[in-house]
Each structure stands twice: as structure tokens, then as C-alpha cells.
Design a protein around this motif. Structure first.
Motif, PDB file in Angstrom:
ATOM      1  N   TYR A 129      -7.020 -12.677   5.491  1.00 57.16           N
ATOM      2  CA  TYR A 129      -6.815 -12.002   6.774  1.00 57.16           C
ATOM      3  C   TYR A 129      -6.278 -12.939   7.850  1.00 57.16           C
ATOM      4  O   TYR A 129      -6.122 -12.521   8.999  1.00 57.16           O
ATOM      5  CB  TYR A 129      -8.140 -11.398   7.256  1.00 57.16           C
ATOM      6  N   ASP A 131      -3.409 -15.478   9.359  1.00 57.70           N
ATOM      7  CA  ASP A 131      -2.017 -15.951   9.335  1.00 57.70           C
ATOM      8  C   ASP A 131      -1.959 -17.468   9.317  1.00 57.70           C
ATOM      9  O   ASP A 131      -1.225 -18.064   8.527  1.00 57.70           O
ATOM     10  CB  ASP A 131      -1.265 -15.436  10.568  1.00 57.70           C
ATOM     11  N   HIS A 161       0.179  -7.102  -7.151  1.00 61.53           N
ATOM     12  CA  HIS A 161       0.893  -6.106  -6.353  1.00 61.53           C
ATOM     13  C   HIS A 161       2.072  -5.534  -7.135  1.00 61.53           C
ATOM     14  O   HIS A 161       2.871  -6.275  -7.702  1.00 61.53           O
ATOM     15  CB  HIS A 161       1.393  -6.723  -5.049  1.00 61.53           C
ATOM     16  N   TYR A 187       0.698   2.276   3.931  1.00 61.15           N
ATOM     17  CA  TYR A 187       0.051   0.983   3.709  1.00 61.15           C
ATOM     18  C   TYR A 187       1.006  -0.176   3.966  1.00 61.15           C
ATOM     19  O   TYR A 187       0.608  -1.209   4.535  1.00 61.15           O
ATOM     20  CB  TYR A 187      -0.494   0.922   2.282  1.00 61.15           C
ATOM     21  N   GLU A 188       2.258  -0.023   3.573  1.00 55.63           N
ATOM     22  CA  GLU A 188       3.232  -1.111   3.727  1.00 55.63           C
ATOM     23  C   GLU A 188       3.562  -1.382   5.190  1.00 55.63           C
ATOM     24  O   GLU A 188       3.887  -2.509   5.563  1.00 55.63           O
ATOM     25  CB  GLU A 188       4.496  -0.786   2.942  1.00 55.63           C
ATOM     26  N   ILE A 190       1.370  -1.154   7.601  1.00 53.94           N
ATOM     27  CA  ILE A 190       0.217  -1.891   8.120  1.00 53.94           C
ATOM     28  C   ILE A 190       0.207  -3.312   7.588  1.00 53.94           C
ATOM     29  O   ILE A 190      -0.084  -4.266   8.316  1.00 53.94           O
ATOM     30  CB  ILE A 190      -1.095  -1.170   7.744  1.00 53.94           C
ATOM     31  N   GLN A 191       0.526  -3.459   6.300  1.00 53.04           N
ATOM     32  CA  GLN A 191       0.487  -4.765   5.642  1.00 53.04           C
ATOM     33  C   GLN A 191       1.796  -4.992   4.875  1.00 53.04           C
ATOM     34  O   GLN A 191       1.858  -4.753   3.662  1.00 53.04           O
ATOM     35  CB  GLN A 191      -0.718  -4.861   4.716  1.00 53.04           C
ATOM     36  N   ASP A 196       2.504 -10.103   5.360  1.00 47.06           N
ATOM     37  CA  ASP A 196       1.076  -9.956   5.630  1.00 47.06           C
ATOM     38  C   ASP A 196       0.303 -11.103   4.991  1.00 47.06           C
ATOM     39  O   ASP A 196       0.578 -11.498   3.854  1.00 47.06           O
ATOM     40  CB  ASP A 196       0.570  -8.629   5.069  1.00 47.06           C
ATOM     41  N   MET A 198      -2.406 -11.243   3.601  1.00 47.96           N
ATOM     42  CA  MET A 198      -3.116 -10.885   2.383  1.00 47.96           C
ATOM     43  C   MET A 198      -2.244 -11.063   1.142  1.00 47.96           C
ATOM     44  O   MET A 198      -2.749 -11.205   0.026  1.00 47.96           O
ATOM     45  CB  MET A 198      -3.597  -9.433   2.479  1.00 47.96           C
ATOM     46  N   ASN A 243      -9.527  -2.514   2.012  1.00 47.85           N
ATOM     47  CA  ASN A 243      -9.768  -3.619   2.937  1.00 47.85           C
ATOM     48  C   ASN A 243      -9.936  -3.034   4.328  1.00 47.85           C
ATOM     49  O   ASN A 243      -9.635  -1.852   4.546  1.00 47.85           O
ATOM     50  CB  ASN A 243      -8.665  -4.696   2.848  1.00 47.85           C
ATOM     51  N   LYS A 245      -8.415  -3.113   7.117  1.00 44.11           N
ATOM     52  CA  LYS A 245      -7.278  -2.767   7.976  1.00 44.11           C
ATOM     53  C   LYS A 245      -6.549  -1.493   7.570  1.00 44.11           C
ATOM     54  O   LYS A 245      -5.683  -1.024   8.304  1.00 44.11           O
ATOM     55  CB  LYS A 245      -6.280  -3.935   8.000  1.00 44.11           C
ATOM     56  N   ILE A 246      -6.877  -0.952   6.423  1.00 41.13           N
ATOM     57  CA  ILE A 246      -6.102   0.170   5.911  1.00 41.13           C
ATOM     58  C   ILE A 246      -6.934   1.441   5.816  1.00 41.13           C
ATOM     59  O   ILE A 246      -8.161   1.395   5.737  1.00 41.13           O
ATOM     60  CB  ILE A 246      -5.491  -0.158   4.534  1.00 41.13           C
TER      61      ILE A 246
END
Length: 291
Positions: A129, A131, A161, A187-188, A190-191, A196, A198, A243, A245-246
Motif C-alpha cells: 500500500y 508508494d 495478475h 478495479y483498474e 482504482i489500482q 499502483d 500493490m 483489499n 481500497k476496492i
């Protein structure tokens, strides 16, 4: 029941990652206890040292250390005040509060902790999470005493992935590929895959970052699995957020699909989840280093 007054980290940690399913919670916790034990196996706090658990979450690693090392002290740090409050309540119930300290801090800003003040630093699924991973490692190095130990666990999500437009959760969704892509786009956005935190690193990056921080004795174990996954529970799959964030799949479909699209997508995907095995691809790294 989910407490919507809590921040996203506490909501996920205490409820959303299990989809409200006690059976899944128990299965997941059994797996996480093994992770905890591996992380703690790399450190030794027998002589009443202090451990800093970065991103302590619900206290899995921190409470494990308090139990394993009977004279140690533990600093719980997290960006979530709700999770710190949760851990503090547990510490009182367990009568270990006098050996605990609680600090609200992010992994990439540990300025509240003094230089060379702890014997060990641990993290579990925290850097995914963050950066500024190099800044985090620099902070770990700074606050460790000479000969202190860093021990971390991180999923290497890039490995598992899938980019195929015809796959969703590993299932073949060719007949509804356009609808599936709409859901995946939620989802893409957001991350993003390429940027991202992650997804934008692997085990080699962890090694390089640790070395750049100044650690001279660095070790890494990589556990990789490619194996058939068990058939799933649809309702649980629908309501589990993977996770903090999603959204859940149920929420993502509500955000992006029409009623007819949702009906068509569910009609195709649900039988696959309930009856077919998929190939599970996972990779996790255990890194430990000495200052």
C-alpha cells in the motif's frame, strides 16, 4: 456486522476481507498464523528488547511477539486510529498493556520514532500500500539499533495478475467478455496495473531497496504456488473485498452494470465459481535483514 463509522482499513481488516463468513475468517486466520510465525522466527527478543510492528492492523504480529517473547515491549504503529484503538482494547483485555505503545504513523513516515531505538522491525502486507517503499526501508534502517533485525512478509501480486480479457478471477468469461471488462475497469481505475504500489514491484525490487537502505546482510525466501483452487461460495465471493481500497464484486457490478448486464454476468460466472476449479497463482516473499 460491519461498522461503517470506522475507516476503510478497520472496516476491511475486521469484516470486509472475510465477506462476513466466519468459516472463511477461520481459514484465513489459520493461514495468517503461519505467516506470523515465519516473520517472528527471524528475530530474537529474549532479552527484553523492543519490537516495532509497522502497519500492525489487528495486531497479529504484535500480539504474537508479546506471547513469544515474554519480556519484550512492542510498539504498535498504523495509519488507522480505529485499528490502534482496537489493538489497545485487546491489549487491556490480555493484560499486556504495560508492554505496549501505540503510535499513529504511516510506513513511509516513522519520524515519531527515535533513531536506533528498537531491536526489531516487522511488517506484514504493508508495503503493497506504500508508494515510497525506499523511504520506508530507510526509516526501518534508521530506527533499528546496530545488529537489529528487519523481518517482513509481502505478497508479490504482480505474479498472479491476469491481463487476459477473457479471464475473470481465472474463469473463462469469453461469452460475457465485454461485460466482464466493465467490471474489471472499476478495479483498474482504482489500482492501475502499471503504477499502483500493490502491483508495481517484485522480490528483486525488495532486495534492491533493502540494500540501498544500508542493510548488508539480506535474505529472502520466495514461496510460489500454481495449483488448482477449490470451488467457491458465490455469496461469499460476491461480498468479499480483496483489499481495503476496492469494492466487493457486488458493489462493482452495482456501480457499472445495468440490471440486464448484471443478470447476464452473474448467470455465467456464478456456476463457474460454484462448480469449477481455477488455477491459483500466488507468490509471497519473506525478507529479513540485519543492520
Amino acid at each position: 456486522m460491519e461498522n461503517t463509522q470506522q475507516d476503510i482499513w478497520a472496516q476491511w481488516m475486521l469484516n470486509r476481507r472475510f465477506g462476513g463468513d466466519p468459516k472463511l475468517m477461520q481459514t484465513m486466520m489459520n493461514e495468517l498464523y503461519q505467516v506470523r510465525d515465519k516473520v517472528l522466527s527471524r528475530i530474537d527478543l529474549q532479552n527484553s528488547g523492543t519490537l516495532l510492528d509497522v502497519g500492525c492492523g489487528d495486531g497479529l504480529i504484535a500480539f504474537g511477539a508479546l506471547e513469544k517473547f515474554k519480556e519484550c515491549n512492542v510498539i504498535f504503529s498504523d495509519i488507522s486510529q480505529d485499528l490502534l484503538d482496537h489493538s489497545q482494547s485487546l491489549a487491556r483485555e490480555m493484560n499486556v498493556i504495560d508492554r505496549c505503545k501505540f503510535i499513529r504513523a504511516s510506513a513511509d513516515d516513522l519520524s515519531a520514532i527515535e533513531n536506533e531505538s528498537v531491536e526489531a522491525v516487522t511488517t506484514r502486507s504493508v508495503l503493497i500500500y506504500v508508494d515510497a517503499k525506499q523511504k520506508s526501508f530507510d526509516g526501518f534502517y534508521r530506527i533499528l539499533k546496530p545488529k537489529g533485525t528487519l523481518s517482513i512478509f509481502e505478497p508479490i501480486n504482480r505474479f498472479g495478475h491476469q491481463l487476459s480479457k477473457n479471464k475473470f478471477w481465472g474463469y473463462d468469461v469469453t461469452p460475457v467478455a465485454e461485460i466482464a471488462q466493465k467490471v474489471k475497469t472499476v478495479y483498474e481505475k482504482i489500482q492501475p496495473i502499471d503504477s499502483d504500489p500493490m502491483l508495481n514491484f517484485d522480490e528483486r525490487d525488495l532486495l534492491a531497496i533493502a540494500e540501498q537502505a544500508g542493510f548488508t546482510s539480506i535474505y529472502l525466501n520466495l514461496d510460489v504456488e500454481i495449483k488448482p483452487n477449490e470451488t467457491g461460495n458465490w455469496e461469499r465471493s460476491l461480498r468479499t473485498a480483496w483489499n481495503p481500497k476496492i469494492p466487493t464484486l457486488e458493489e462493482a457490478m452495482q456501480q457499472t452494470l445495468t440490471d440486464s448486464e448484471r443478470e447476464k454476468f452473474v448467470a455465467h460466472l456464478r456456476p463457474l465459481v460454484e462448480t469449477e476449479q481455477t488455477m491459483r497463482r500466488s507468490s509471497v516473499a519473506y525478507l529479513w535483514a540485519i543492520k
